[in-house]
Write a protein that holds these residues in place. Structure first.
Motif, PDB file in Angstrom:
ATOM      1  N   TYR A 116      11.210  32.121 -58.938  1.00 59.06           N
ATOM      2  CA  TYR A 116      10.681  31.049 -58.071  1.00 59.06           C
ATOM      3  C   TYR A 116       9.369  30.512 -58.656  1.00 59.06           C
ATOM      4  N   ALA A 117       9.433  30.174 -59.938  1.00 57.23           N
ATOM      5  CA  ALA A 117       8.243  29.669 -60.629  1.00 57.23           C
ATOM      6  C   ALA A 117       8.015  28.192 -60.347  1.00 57.23           C
ATOM      7  N   ALA A 118       9.097  27.419 -60.214  1.00 55.95           N
ATOM      8  CA  ALA A 118       8.941  25.981 -59.936  1.00 55.95           C
ATOM      9  C   ALA A 118       9.054  25.782 -58.433  1.00 55.95           C
ATOM     10  N   ASP A 119      10.274  25.591 -57.920  1.00 57.83           N
ATOM     11  CA  ASP A 119      10.438  25.461 -56.468  1.00 57.83           C
ATOM     12  C   ASP A 119      10.061  26.781 -55.809  1.00 57.83           C
ATOM     13  N   GLY A 120       9.099  26.715 -54.890  1.00 58.63           N
ATOM     14  CA  GLY A 120       8.616  27.949 -54.254  1.00 58.63           C
ATOM     15  C   GLY A 120       7.424  28.534 -54.992  1.00 58.63           C
ATOM     16  N   GLY A 121       7.017  27.890 -56.097  1.00 56.70           N
ATOM     17  CA  GLY A 121       5.899  28.401 -56.890  1.00 56.70           C
ATOM     18  C   GLY A 121       4.943  27.289 -57.266  1.00 56.70           C
ATOM     19  N   LEU A 122       4.939  26.953 -58.553  1.00 59.54           N
ATOM     20  CA  LEU A 122       3.978  25.962 -59.045  1.00 59.54           C
ATOM     21  C   LEU A 122       4.181  24.585 -58.405  1.00 59.54           C
ATOM     22  N   TYR A 123       5.431  24.204 -58.196  1.00 67.34           N
ATOM     23  CA  TYR A 123       5.698  22.898 -57.585  1.00 67.34           C
ATOM     24  C   TYR A 123       5.264  22.939 -56.118  1.00 67.34           C
ATOM     25  N   GLY A 124       4.458  21.944 -55.721  1.00 68.04           N
ATOM     26  CA  GLY A 124       3.802  22.002 -54.412  1.00 68.04           C
ATOM     27  C   GLY A 124       4.701  21.846 -53.192  1.00 68.04           C
ATOM     28  N   GLU A 125       5.937  21.409 -53.380  1.00 65.39           N
ATOM     29  CA  GLU A 125       6.838  21.221 -52.224  1.00 65.39           C
ATOM     30  C   GLU A 125       6.960  22.518 -51.432  1.00 65.39           C
ATOM     31  N   LEU A 126       6.809  22.386 -50.095  1.00 65.46           N
ATOM     32  CA  LEU A 126       6.845  23.579 -49.252  1.00 65.46           C
ATOM     33  C   LEU A 126       8.180  23.767 -48.541  1.00 65.46           C
ATOM     34  N   LEU A 127       9.042  22.740 -48.588  1.00 65.05           N
ATOM     35  CA  LEU A 127      10.329  22.865 -47.899  1.00 65.05           C
ATOM     36  C   LEU A 127      11.450  23.131 -48.896  1.00 65.05           C
ATOM     37  N   ILE A 128      12.361  23.973 -48.483  1.00 64.40           N
ATOM     38  CA  ILE A 128      13.510  24.287 -49.324  1.00 64.40           C
ATOM     39  C   ILE A 128      14.661  23.369 -48.910  1.00 64.40           C
ATOM     40  N   ASN A 129      15.466  22.965 -49.877  1.00 58.76           N
ATOM     41  CA  ASN A 129      16.661  22.153 -49.585  1.00 58.76           C
ATOM     42  C   ASN A 129      16.289  20.894 -48.803  1.00 58.76           C
ATOM     43  N   ARG A 130      15.288  20.188 -49.318  1.00 61.02           N
ATOM     44  CA  ARG A 130      14.746  19.036 -48.592  1.00 61.02           C
ATOM     45  C   ARG A 130      15.723  17.871 -48.495  1.00 61.02           C
ATOM     46  N   SER A 131      16.712  17.862 -49.394  1.00 65.53           N
ATOM     47  CA  SER A 131      17.662  16.739 -49.393  1.00 65.53           C
ATOM     48  C   SER A 131      19.047  17.137 -48.910  1.00 65.53           C
ATOM     49  N   PHE A 132      19.165  18.325 -48.372  1.00 70.09           N
ATOM     50  CA  PHE A 132      20.439  18.818 -47.820  1.00 70.09           C
ATOM     51  C   PHE A 132      21.543  18.831 -48.878  1.00 70.09           C
ATOM     52  N   GLU A 133      21.167  19.118 -50.136  1.00 68.17           N
ATOM     53  CA  GLU A 133      22.150  19.094 -51.215  1.00 68.17           C
ATOM     54  C   GLU A 133      22.611  20.468 -51.667  1.00 68.17           C
ATOM     55  N   PHE A 134      22.042  21.538 -51.099  1.00 72.56           N
ATOM     56  CA  PHE A 134      22.538  22.854 -51.499  1.00 72.56           C
ATOM     57  C   PHE A 134      24.027  22.924 -51.143  1.00 72.56           C
ATOM     58  N   PRO A 135      24.803  23.749 -51.866  1.00 71.31           N
ATOM     59  CA  PRO A 135      26.235  23.843 -51.540  1.00 71.31           C
ATOM     60  C   PRO A 135      26.457  24.114 -50.049  1.00 71.31           C
ATOM     61  N   ASN A 136      25.635  24.979 -49.487  1.00 72.97           N
ATOM     62  CA  ASN A 136      25.603  25.096 -48.030  1.00 72.97           C
ATOM     63  C   ASN A 136      24.516  24.102 -47.588  1.00 72.97           C
ATOM     64  N   ASN A 137      24.933  22.957 -47.107  1.00 74.54           N
ATOM     65  CA  ASN A 137      23.966  21.856 -46.914  1.00 74.54           C
ATOM     66  C   ASN A 137      22.839  22.186 -45.945  1.00 74.54           C
ATOM     67  N   TYR A 138      23.067  23.163 -45.083  1.00 76.73           N
ATOM     68  CA  TYR A 138      22.014  23.519 -44.130  1.00 76.73           C
ATOM     69  C   TYR A 138      21.240  24.770 -44.574  1.00 76.73           C
ATOM     70  N   ALA A 139      21.451  25.201 -45.800  1.00 79.59           N
ATOM     71  CA  ALA A 139      20.709  26.377 -46.279  1.00 79.59           C
ATOM     72  C   ALA A 139      19.212  26.113 -46.105  1.00 79.59           C
ATOM     73  N   GLY A 140      18.504  27.080 -45.582  1.00 81.21           N
ATOM     74  CA  GLY A 140      17.057  26.924 -45.374  1.00 81.21           C
ATOM     75  C   GLY A 140      16.702  26.235 -44.077  1.00 81.21           C
ATOM     76  N   TRP A 141      17.710  25.732 -43.362  1.00 83.41           N
ATOM     77  CA  TRP A 141      17.470  24.999 -42.118  1.00 83.41           C
ATOM     78  C   TRP A 141      18.113  25.713 -40.937  1.00 83.41           C
ATOM     79  N   THR A 142      17.463  25.668 -39.800  1.00 85.34           N
ATOM     80  CA  THR A 142      18.102  26.058 -38.546  1.00 85.34           C
ATOM     81  C   THR A 142      18.310  24.767 -37.775  1.00 85.34           C
ATOM     82  N   ILE A 143      19.503  24.610 -37.273  1.00 86.72           N
ATOM     83  CA  ILE A 143      19.880  23.359 -36.619  1.00 86.72           C
ATOM     84  C   ILE A 143      20.047  23.628 -35.129  1.00 86.72           C
ATOM     85  N   SER A 144      19.532  22.746 -34.313  1.00 88.42           N
ATOM     86  CA  SER A 144      19.668  22.947 -32.881  1.00 88.42           C
ATOM     87  C   SER A 144      19.956  21.602 -32.215  1.00 88.42           C
TER      88      SER A 144
END
Ligand code: AHR
Length: 675
Positions: free
Chosen positions: A49-77
């Motif tokens: 996790y050197a880039a995403d989750g590390g040096l790269y400042g973005e704090l949200l994971i899967n910000r574009s809902f493109e992970f194979p599991n599109n809701y990975a990192g998200w809780t939906i309600s």
């Protein structure tokens, strides 16, 4: 670095003398060849996790809902649905928040970040989102930074609202201040209206990034790089350049342009080790080639990109089905174009080249002054099939034709010796590579030069480069990945760093052959690592430098400008059998008029050493002495004790022409002697 009083230090250098004296002859009157400015650098790969989750400042994971599991990192309600006809064709997914039917039936999406979201009290965070009301009208979203574990009656750490209007996609931005420091925050986005709302590319950055860039880097981590004063910056890998297969190789063209439209790529490190498995590890490419070049410039390092040579990872794919797992020779053109277009992206004229224009459009009309390009990572040839070099030759010929000014870097494979190395080293010379990239993750014995091959030949160690080919046509060395992996002790203990310090005297002594060297890997998240040791560790809020980092820094800050001969009984001080665990090298710094002597004692007894300066006038010279030492070889810095083992600097006097010192056991010392 800590400073201590000079009296204490003076005592340290005169007490504890051992029986035998060792005289280091330092030829101060004969300044040697130049030390390359690139000599000590850094190697960045998105591992641990050197880039995403590390040096790269973005704090949200899967910000574009493109992970194979599109809701990975998200809780939906509530009523949330996934759509895939969004405004960014390479990242088509987005979410639709249906109107809340009843006041109590809220619609909400919550992101848990990378092992949580680290926020600091009173610090500001920039939230942004692309949004629209697909049926027209106006809607409202609320954004809450929350602490789900709190016992207080309000989970909110900070909050803001955004009004969204109209059917067109627009980018909305708001700043949120956090009430407290918390490493595991989540971010919630609430739909709060009777109007359907679409959300895409949901993002959160600290406002205070390195150099203030919006798509910027985490400040403490980038500053740790800057403080290394690296001469060269190798990126983006490592194995990720090759990909597990060609489809997942790093493709720099996907990593430039608007961040919203940089497609997601797999990160091979998510599944490489089943004992350290991270299914949510992908590459957003938010830290892409523009950002790498920009960072190189800002930290003062020469950029050194590595591109794919038309081969997927050979460990994974071997060669049996060569034309399926690697690129057939007659289909290499797109890969060659990647090299040539990258040179244009970095250096070209925006008026003449579309890639150069893209660089200018992204905010950097001036060239990045790219001088080096590495082609291939850990590739190798087989006895009966020069799988790598037959491809590399095609690249070298094609790139040289249009860009003879660029220095091309080949490789001698994944190992510091053995069949791949033996085959590739002469082939790199035949091919006319300017440099070759050597990798060695080896144990203590190897780093000290005590390891031997079957024929009894000494391997590794500070002597490694003493007898390298120095003929005009011989490529220079780029030690592109190395670290001491202690036997059964694969963490950043002091001993590993001491071995590296000893070994590096050989880089310094052979700076006419070794043009650059980069420790590896660079970064690791304490909750997300796959590989250790690593130079810099962090969690979501804190970071610390390992002992190996400090060794790199001591070399880099004390690299000098010219080589200086240092010998003992006419031989280099390289841990030879009769040298009592001592290693040493010397350089001259013409900018500060200082002689810089590095001495490492890897033994468990103090050693008496006499500096015998040839050509230095009799007298006492003001000297800065930096000592790096730990009584416990297994000790390491940690998040809770980040400065447990750090170099300590003090002022002393060194006499010329001779000066006796005692080098304490298990210590790395740097003397800067002012002329
Ligand atoms: O640094 C970790 C890995 O080690 C790199 O990706 C690869 O080049 C080497 O095998």
């Amino acid at each position: 670095m800590k400073k201590i009083g000079s009296l204490l230090a003076a005592m340290a250098v005169v007490t504890g003398m051992s029986a035998q004296n060792h005289t280091f002859d330092i030829n101060a009157s004969k300044i040697g060849g130049a030390i390359p400015s690139t000599m000590y650098g850094i190697f960045f790969e998105d591992i641990n996790y050197a880039a995403d989750g590390g040096l790269y400042g973005e704090l949200l994971i899967n910000r574009s809902f493109e992970f194979p599991n599109n809701y990975a990192g998200w809780t939906i309600s509530g009523k949330v649905s996934l759509k895939n006809d969004g405004p960014f064709n390479k990242n088509p997914h987005y979410v639709r928040l249906a109107p809340s039917g009843h006041n109590d039936k809220h619609t909400m999406i919550e992101n848990h970040g990378f092992f949580g979201i680290g926020v600091k009290a009173n610090a500001e965070y920039r939230f942004s989102v692309w949004a629209r009301c697909p049926q027209g009208g106006k809607s409202k979203i609320w954004i809450d930074l929350v602490d789900n574990a709190t016992m207080s009656d309000d989970q909110k750490l900070g909050n803001a609202g955004i009004d969204i209007e109209g059917k067109e996609w627009k980018k909305y931005t708001v700043t949120i201040k956090s009430k407290k420091t918390f490493a595991k925050a989540h971010l919630r986005v609430w739909g709060d209206s009777k109007v359907t709302t679409d959300l895409e590319h949901v993002s959160l950055f600290p406002v205070d990034t390195y150099k203030g860039h919006e798509n910027g880097m985490r400040k403490d981590l980038a500053e740790a790089l800057e403080q290394l004063k690296p001469g060269v910056f190798r990126f983006p890998g490592g194995c990720i350049v090759e990909g597990t297969d060609l489809a997942t190789r790093y493709q720099w063209k996907n990593s430039v342009g608007p961040v919203e439209n940089r497609p997601l790529n797999e990160n091979r490190w998510h599944y490489t080790f089943t004992h350290r498995y991270f299914p949510d590890y992908y590459q957003s490419y938010g830290l892409g080639f523009y950002e790498y070049f920009q960072l190189s410039e800002e930290i003062g390092a020469e950029p050194l990109p590595v591109l794919n040579v038309g081969m997927s990872c050979q460990y994974q794919n071997g060669i049996e089905h060569e034309d399926e797992v690697h690129v057939p020779l007659d289909q290499l053109q797109p890969y060659i174009d990647d090299c040539i277009d990258l040179i244009e992206f970095a250096n070209g004229d925006p008026a003449k080249n579309k890639w150069a224009k893209l660089r200018a459009d992204m905010g950097h009309p001036a060239p990045f002054n790219l001088k080096y390009l590495a082609i291939g990572n850990e590739q190798w040839d087989y006895k009966d099939n020069p799988a790598f070099t037959k491809r590399l030759k095609i690249f070298v010929d094609a790139v040289r034709k249009v860009h003879p000014e660029i220095k091309l870097i080949g490789t001698t494979g994944p190992n510091s010796e053995g069949f791949e190395f033996d085959i590739l080293q002469p082939r790199m010379k035949e091919l006319g590579a300017d440099l070759y990239d050597e990798h060695f993750y080896r144990n203590e014995e190897w780093f000290l030069g005590k390891a031997k091959d079957k024929s009894g030949k000494r391997l590794g160690g500070a002597n490694r480069y003493d007898n390298y080919d120095r003929s005009k046509k011989a490529p220079k060395v780029f030690a592109g990945e190395y670290a001491c992996h202690g036997k059964g002790k694969k963490w950043n203990h002091f001993n590993a760093a001491l071995m590296e310090a000893a070994f590096m005297t050989g880089l310094e002594r052979n700076a006419d052959v070794v043009e650059m060297a980069t420790y590896a890997p660079l970064f690791a998240h304490v909750e997300g690592w796959q590989w250790r040791p690593d130079a810099i560790w962090y969690d979501n809020l804190r970071s610390f430098n390992s002992c190996s980092y400090y060794v790199q820094q001591l070399y880099s800050l004390n690299k000098g400008t010219n080589m200086l001969k240092l010998t003992m009984n006419g031989k280099p001080v390289a841990g030879n059998d009769d040298q009592d665990g001592l290693f040493a090298s010397a350089v001259w710094d013409k900018n500060t008029s200082e002689y810089i002597v590095k001495v490492i004692n890897v033994g468990d007894k103090a050693q008496d050493v006499t500096f015998n300066f040839k050509g230095l006038k009799k007298g006492e010279y003001t000297t800065t002495l930096t000592s790096f030492h730990s009584d416990n070889l297994d000790a390491e810095n940690t998040l809770d004790a980040p400065t447990k083992i750090v170099p300590v600097t003090t002022s002393i006097k060194v006499a010329a022409p001779t000066n006796s010192i005692s080098v304490p056991a298990r210590t790395f010392q740097v003397f800067r002697i002012k002329k």
